[in-house]
Design an enzyme around this catalytic site. Structure first.
Site, PDB file in Angstrom:
ATOM      1  N   THR A   1     -12.844  -7.645   7.528  1.00 43.19           N
ATOM      2  CA  THR A   1     -11.638  -8.425   7.745  1.00 43.19           C
ATOM      3  C   THR A   1     -10.989  -7.999   9.053  1.00 43.19           C
ATOM      4  O   THR A   1     -10.917  -6.799   9.367  1.00 43.19           O
ATOM      5  CB  THR A   1     -10.648  -8.282   6.567  1.00 43.19           C
ATOM      6  OG1 THR A   1      -9.500  -9.089   6.824  1.00 43.19           O
ATOM      7  CG2 THR A   1     -10.225  -6.845   6.323  1.00 43.19           C
ATOM      8  N   GLU A   2     -10.569  -8.975   9.807  1.00 42.85           N
ATOM      9  CA  GLU A   2     -10.043  -8.768  11.156  1.00 42.85           C
ATOM     10  C   GLU A   2      -8.913  -7.748  11.212  1.00 42.85           C
ATOM     11  O   GLU A   2      -8.803  -6.973  12.169  1.00 42.85           O
ATOM     12  CB  GLU A   2      -9.552 -10.123  11.682  1.00 42.85           C
ATOM     13  CG  GLU A   2      -8.844 -10.093  13.008  1.00 42.85           C
ATOM     14  CD  GLU A   2      -8.233 -11.442  13.322  1.00 42.85           C
ATOM     15  OE1 GLU A   2      -7.177 -11.467  13.960  1.00 42.85           O
ATOM     16  OE2 GLU A   2      -8.806 -12.482  12.925  1.00 42.85           O
ATOM     17  N   ASN A   3      -8.072  -7.721  10.180  1.00 38.82           N
ATOM     18  CA  ASN A   3      -6.918  -6.834  10.208  1.00 38.82           C
ATOM     19  C   ASN A   3      -7.262  -5.368   9.906  1.00 38.82           C
ATOM     20  O   ASN A   3      -6.388  -4.512   9.973  1.00 38.82           O
ATOM     21  CB  ASN A   3      -5.845  -7.322   9.226  1.00 38.82           C
ATOM     22  CG  ASN A   3      -6.388  -7.601   7.838  1.00 38.82           C
ATOM     23  OD1 ASN A   3      -7.352  -8.345   7.678  1.00 38.82           O
ATOM     24  ND2 ASN A   3      -5.781  -7.010   6.829  1.00 38.82           N
TER      25      ASN A   3
ATOM     26  N   SER B   1     -11.012  -2.297  14.370  1.00 34.78           N
ATOM     27  CA  SER B   1     -11.580  -3.539  13.874  1.00 34.78           C
ATOM     28  C   SER B   1     -12.149  -4.372  15.012  1.00 34.78           C
ATOM     29  O   SER B   1     -13.253  -4.930  14.917  1.00 34.78           O
ATOM     30  CB  SER B   1     -10.512  -4.340  13.125  1.00 34.78           C
ATOM     31  OG  SER B   1     -11.060  -5.523  12.580  1.00 34.78           O
TER      32      SER B   1
END
Length: 217
Positions: free
Chosen positions: A45-47, A87
């Site tokens: 997940t990007e976050n 990330s």
């Protein structure tokens, strides 16, 4: 199933064993709940999360763990959470095998518009631009038509692009298309629909695969 669940379930069929797959917010993150048995993917997940699973049961949510849309997630054994900078080292470093992102429009040249509607305020493009050029495979997921029935699978995008020529597969509630230098190829049709139905709802030009299938879930 409603159209969003149809798309989310079909997205989950894109995953292959051992892949690192990024899921954008919306219907892509829903796909984490429908991964087929026996398929082991590393969801990113990007976050700032790696190796997460589907949504937790009611009452078992961890407020410190969420996907790109801020929804609660579960972490699988070996999973980890980290800051945004790390990330994007994963994303920009070419370590993401596939990303699945929502879209406002896509077109027959593999262009995608998923961040800006003129006249409406948005804070920026976010990490989508990095994912679209950093992932090895880009899958676009969207409703086939807008609320007025107008096609969102176009000959040429009309909205500001997020990236050009990057989409390799398009998944809608009506069909699945492969995207190549030759244009679009229809490979799957939603249950209950015919190729004529898809044609009527699609502005883009496309070829029909010789072995076109019915979408299954």
């Amino acid at each position: 199933m409603n159209s969003r669940e149809i798309i989310a379930r079909r997205i989950a069929q894109e995953f292959n064993d051992g892949e690192v797959v990024n899921l954008g917010f919306g219907m892509p993150t829903m796909a984490a709940n429908y991964i087929p048995n026996g398929i082991n993917v590393i969801l990113q997940t990007e976050n700032g999360g790696l190796r997460f699973g589907g949504a937790p049961k009611a009452g078992e949510q961890n407020p410190d763990l969420g996907n790109a849309g801020g929804e609660p997630i579960t972490m699988l054994p070996g999973g980890s959470a980290f800051d945004l900078a790390f990330s994007f080292c994963i994303i920009r470093g070419g370590h993401v095998d596939a990303t699945v992102l929502g879209a406002l429009e896509v077109d027959q040249n593999g262009n995608i518009a998923n961040w800006k509607i003129p006249g409406k305020f948005v804070p920026g493009m976010g990490g989508g631009m990095d994912l679209l050029v950093g992932a090895k495979k880009v899958v676009a997921a969207l409703a086939h038509t807008d609320k007025a029935g107008n096609s969102k699978v176009l000959k040429s995008c009309t909205l500001p692009l997020s990236a050009a020529g990057v989409v390799k597969r398009i998944i809608t509630d009506k069909a699945v298309f492969n995207v190549s230098s030759k244009g679009l190829e229809l490979i799957e049709i939603a249950p209950g629909l015919t190729e004529a139905d898809v044609k009527a709802a699609t502005e883009a030009d496309y070829q029909v695969a010789t072995n076109v299938k019915t979408m299954t879930f």
